[in-house]
Every structure is written in C-alpha cells, then in structure tokens.
Design a protein around this motif. Structure first.
Motif, PDB file in Angstrom:
ATOM      1  N   CYS A   1       5.719  -1.954  31.044  1.00  0.00           N
ATOM      2  CA  CYS A   1       5.918  -0.977  29.968  1.00  0.00           C
ATOM      3  C   CYS A   1       6.210  -1.692  28.645  1.00  0.00           C
ATOM      4  N   VAL A   2       7.049  -2.719  28.698  1.00  0.00           N
ATOM      5  CA  VAL A   2       7.368  -3.483  27.486  1.00  0.00           C
ATOM      6  C   VAL A   2       6.104  -4.142  26.937  1.00  0.00           C
ATOM      7  N   LYS A   3       5.298  -4.714  27.810  1.00  0.00           N
ATOM      8  CA  LYS A   3       4.047  -5.342  27.361  1.00  0.00           C
ATOM      9  C   LYS A   3       3.129  -4.316  26.695  1.00  0.00           C
ATOM     10  N   GLN A   4       3.055  -3.130  27.283  1.00  0.00           N
ATOM     11  CA  GLN A   4       2.242  -2.061  26.702  1.00  0.00           C
ATOM     12  C   GLN A   4       2.772  -1.678  25.316  1.00  0.00           C
ATOM     13  N   ARG A   5       4.082  -1.570  25.194  1.00  0.00           N
ATOM     14  CA  ARG A   5       4.686  -1.225  23.899  1.00  0.00           C
ATOM     15  C   ARG A   5       4.433  -2.324  22.868  1.00  0.00           C
ATOM     16  N   GLU A   6       4.431  -3.577  23.327  1.00  0.00           N
ATOM     17  CA  GLU A   6       4.133  -4.677  22.410  1.00  0.00           C
ATOM     18  C   GLU A   6       2.691  -4.580  21.915  1.00  0.00           C
ATOM     19  N   ARG A   7       1.773  -4.234  22.809  1.00  0.00           N
ATOM     20  CA  ARG A   7       0.377  -4.058  22.401  1.00  0.00           C
ATOM     21  C   ARG A   7       0.249  -2.907  21.410  1.00  0.00           C
ATOM     22  N   GLU A   8       0.944  -1.809  21.683  1.00  0.00           N
ATOM     23  CA  GLU A   8       0.906  -0.662  20.768  1.00  0.00           C
ATOM     24  C   GLU A   8       1.454  -1.043  19.401  1.00  0.00           C
ATOM     25  N   LEU A   9       2.539  -1.838  19.410  1.00  0.00           N
ATOM     26  CA  LEU A   9       3.122  -2.270  18.143  1.00  0.00           C
ATOM     27  C   LEU A   9       2.146  -3.153  17.375  1.00  0.00           C
ATOM     28  N   GLU A  10       1.471  -4.038  18.068  1.00  0.00           N
ATOM     29  CA  GLU A  10       0.498  -4.917  17.410  1.00  0.00           C
ATOM     30  C   GLU A  10      -0.668  -4.104  16.848  1.00  0.00           C
ATOM     31  N   GLU A  11      -1.126  -3.106  17.588  1.00  0.00           N
ATOM     32  CA  GLU A  11      -2.198  -2.234  17.085  1.00  0.00           C
ATOM     33  C   GLU A  11      -1.731  -1.479  15.846  1.00  0.00           C
ATOM     34  N   ALA A  12      -0.503  -0.992  15.873  1.00  0.00           N
ATOM     35  CA  ALA A  12       0.039  -0.279  14.716  1.00  0.00           C
ATOM     36  C   ALA A  12       0.163  -1.227  13.521  1.00  0.00           C
ATOM     37  N   ARG A  13       0.565  -2.475  13.781  1.00  0.00           N
ATOM     38  CA  ARG A  13       0.685  -3.465  12.704  1.00  0.00           C
ATOM     39  C   ARG A  13      -0.694  -3.736  12.092  1.00  0.00           C
ATOM     40  N   THR A  14      -1.714  -3.831  12.926  1.00  0.00           N
ATOM     41  CA  THR A  14      -3.078  -4.069  12.439  1.00  0.00           C
ATOM     42  C   THR A  14      -3.562  -2.900  11.583  1.00  0.00           C
ATOM     43  N   ARG A  15      -3.323  -1.676  12.071  1.00  0.00           N
ATOM     44  CA  ARG A  15      -3.738  -0.500  11.295  1.00  0.00           C
ATOM     45  C   ARG A  15      -2.986  -0.431   9.969  1.00  0.00           C
ATOM     46  N   LEU A  16      -1.699  -0.779   9.987  1.00  0.00           N
ATOM     47  CA  LEU A  16      -0.904  -0.764   8.761  1.00  0.00           C
ATOM     48  C   LEU A  16      -1.441  -1.795   7.771  1.00  0.00           C
ATOM     49  N   ALA A  17      -1.748  -2.983   8.247  1.00  0.00           N
ATOM     50  CA  ALA A  17      -2.280  -4.022   7.363  1.00  0.00           C
ATOM     51  C   ALA A  17      -3.597  -3.579   6.736  1.00  0.00           C
ATOM     52  N   LEU A  18      -4.443  -2.945   7.531  1.00  0.00           N
ATOM     53  CA  LEU A  18      -5.720  -2.448   7.011  1.00  0.00           C
ATOM     54  C   LEU A  18      -5.486  -1.372   5.944  1.00  0.00           C
ATOM     55  N   ALA A  19      -4.578  -0.456   6.220  1.00  0.00           N
ATOM     56  CA  ALA A  19      -4.279   0.615   5.254  1.00  0.00           C
ATOM     57  C   ALA A  19      -3.726   0.028   3.958  1.00  0.00           C
ATOM     58  N   MET A  20      -2.884  -0.995   4.080  1.00  0.00           N
ATOM     59  CA  MET A  20      -2.319  -1.621   2.881  1.00  0.00           C
ATOM     60  C   MET A  20      -3.417  -2.318   2.070  1.00  0.00           C
ATOM     61  N   ARG A  21      -4.332  -3.002   2.755  1.00  0.00           N
ATOM     62  CA  ARG A  21      -5.433  -3.665   2.055  1.00  0.00           C
ATOM     63  C   ARG A  21      -6.296  -2.650   1.323  1.00  0.00           C
ATOM     64  N   GLU A  22      -6.609  -1.543   1.987  1.00  0.00           N
ATOM     65  CA  GLU A  22      -7.440  -0.517   1.352  1.00  0.00           C
ATOM     66  C   GLU A  22      -6.749   0.062   0.129  1.00  0.00           C
ATOM     67  N   ARG A  23      -5.445   0.345   0.246  1.00  0.00           N
ATOM     68  CA  ARG A  23      -4.713   0.888  -0.900  1.00  0.00           C
ATOM     69  C   ARG A  23      -4.701  -0.105  -2.049  1.00  0.00           C
ATOM     70  N   LYS A  24      -4.449  -1.368  -1.739  1.00  0.00           N
ATOM     71  CA  LYS A  24      -4.415  -2.384  -2.798  1.00  0.00           C
ATOM     72  C   LYS A  24      -5.776  -2.527  -3.467  1.00  0.00           C
ATOM     73  N   THR A  25      -6.842  -2.414  -2.694  1.00  0.00           N
ATOM     74  CA  THR A  25      -8.189  -2.486  -3.255  1.00  0.00           C
ATOM     75  C   THR A  25      -8.398  -1.369  -4.271  1.00  0.00           C
ATOM     76  N   PHE A  26      -8.017  -0.152  -3.895  1.00  0.00           N
ATOM     77  CA  PHE A  26      -8.199   0.967  -4.820  1.00  0.00           C
ATOM     78  C   PHE A  26      -7.256   0.866  -6.017  1.00  0.00           C
ATOM     79  N   GLU A  27      -6.081   0.283  -5.837  1.00  0.00           N
ATOM     80  CA  GLU A  27      -5.189   0.077  -6.980  1.00  0.00           C
ATOM     81  C   GLU A  27      -5.792  -0.929  -7.955  1.00  0.00           C
ATOM     82  N   LYS A  28      -6.399  -1.987  -7.409  1.00  0.00           N
ATOM     83  CA  LYS A  28      -7.046  -2.968  -8.286  1.00  0.00           C
ATOM     84  C   LYS A  28      -8.219  -2.340  -9.025  1.00  0.00           C
ATOM     85  N   LEU A  29      -8.984  -1.510  -8.312  1.00  0.00           N
ATOM     86  CA  LEU A  29     -10.086  -0.806  -8.980  1.00  0.00           C
ATOM     87  C   LEU A  29      -9.557   0.088 -10.100  1.00  0.00           C
TER      88      LEU A  29
END
Length: 151
Positions: free
Chosen positions: A87-115
């Motif tokens: 269960c802990v390993k599964q939660r770690e994977r979920e956390l990593e997936e959430a971190r990846t999605r967050l990083a992508l969302a932050m990059r997209e927002r920063k791109t539009f802010e630069k534009l």
C-alpha cells in the motif's frame, strides 16, 4: 494610453486553476502516503509486540496451544505488514504521478505567463511608438505654425 487586453487571458486563468487543482491533488496524495506510512509503523510495532509475546510464551510455558496462537498472531501481523508495504509503495507511485502532473501544470502556466509578458511588452512598444508619433506630429505642427506666424 490604451488598456492592455491579453487575448489568451482565459487560457492563462484556466492553467492557473488547473495548477491549483494539481497542487491540491498532490497534497492529498502526500497525506495518503503519510497515513499509509504511519499505519505501517503501527503494524511493525504490533509485530514486535507479538514476537515478544511469543518469546515470553516460549520461555514461560510449554503449552502448545498458546505457542501456536502466538505464532499465528505473528504470522497474521507479518501478512498485514506486507500488505501495508504494498500500500505504501502504491501511495508513493500515486504521489510521484501527482508530482509529475503538478510539474507539467506549472510549466504550462509559466509558458502562458511568459507569452502574456511578451504580449504586454509588444503592446508597450506599440503604445510608445504611437506616443512618439503623436509627439512628433505635435512638434511638427507647432514648428509649422511658428514658421507661418513669422511669415
């Protein structure tokens, strides 16, 4: 001076909202991981207690039934520990997936802010050109008026 209107402001707003949502998802995933880790620690503590109980039973008495019960208790706890580790390993994977999605969302927002910043800079340059043109026309007009008055 004209008002700056960014044509993709609604997209930027949506990206900011998406980023906030991803931050919330990341926080929830992190909380779930911490809870799973706490549960794992509780189970490990319980396993240690059961093993100690088994050792005490082995030292104190030779009643087979009590020893078997203690051994079964230890085995059950070990099974729970293994399940919780998964269960802990599964939660770690979920956390990593959430971190990846967050990083992508932050990059997209920063791109539009630069534009948006580039669009604002372009707007300011155009406004400065317009203003300079008006000043030049005013100077030319005054200079032309001054020459006509002298004639």
């Amino acid at each position: 001076m004209a008002k700056f209107v960014y044509s993709m402001q609604n997209i930027l707003d949506m990206k900011e909202k998406l980023e906030r949502q991803e931050k919330n998802d990341y926080s929830r995933a992190n909380v779930r991981l911490l809870e799973a880790q706490d549960e794992l620690e509780r189970l490990k503590d319980r396993q240690i207690e059961q093993e100690e109980k088994l050792r005490q039973n082995l030292k104190e008495s030779m009643q087979v039934l009590q020893i078997k019960e203690a051994e079964n208790g230890v085995e059950v706890i070990k099974m729970y520990v293994k399940q919780q580790m998964l269960c802990v390993k599964q939660r770690e994977r979920e956390l990593e997936e959430a971190r990846t999605r967050l990083a992508l969302a932050m990059r997209e927002r920063k791109t539009f802010e630069k534009l948006r910043e580039k669009a604002f800079q372009q707007f300011m340059e155009e406004e400065n050109k317009k203003e300079q043109k008006e000043v030049d026309e005013l100077v030319s007009f005054r200079h032309g008026s001054k020459i006509e008055s002298e004639d």
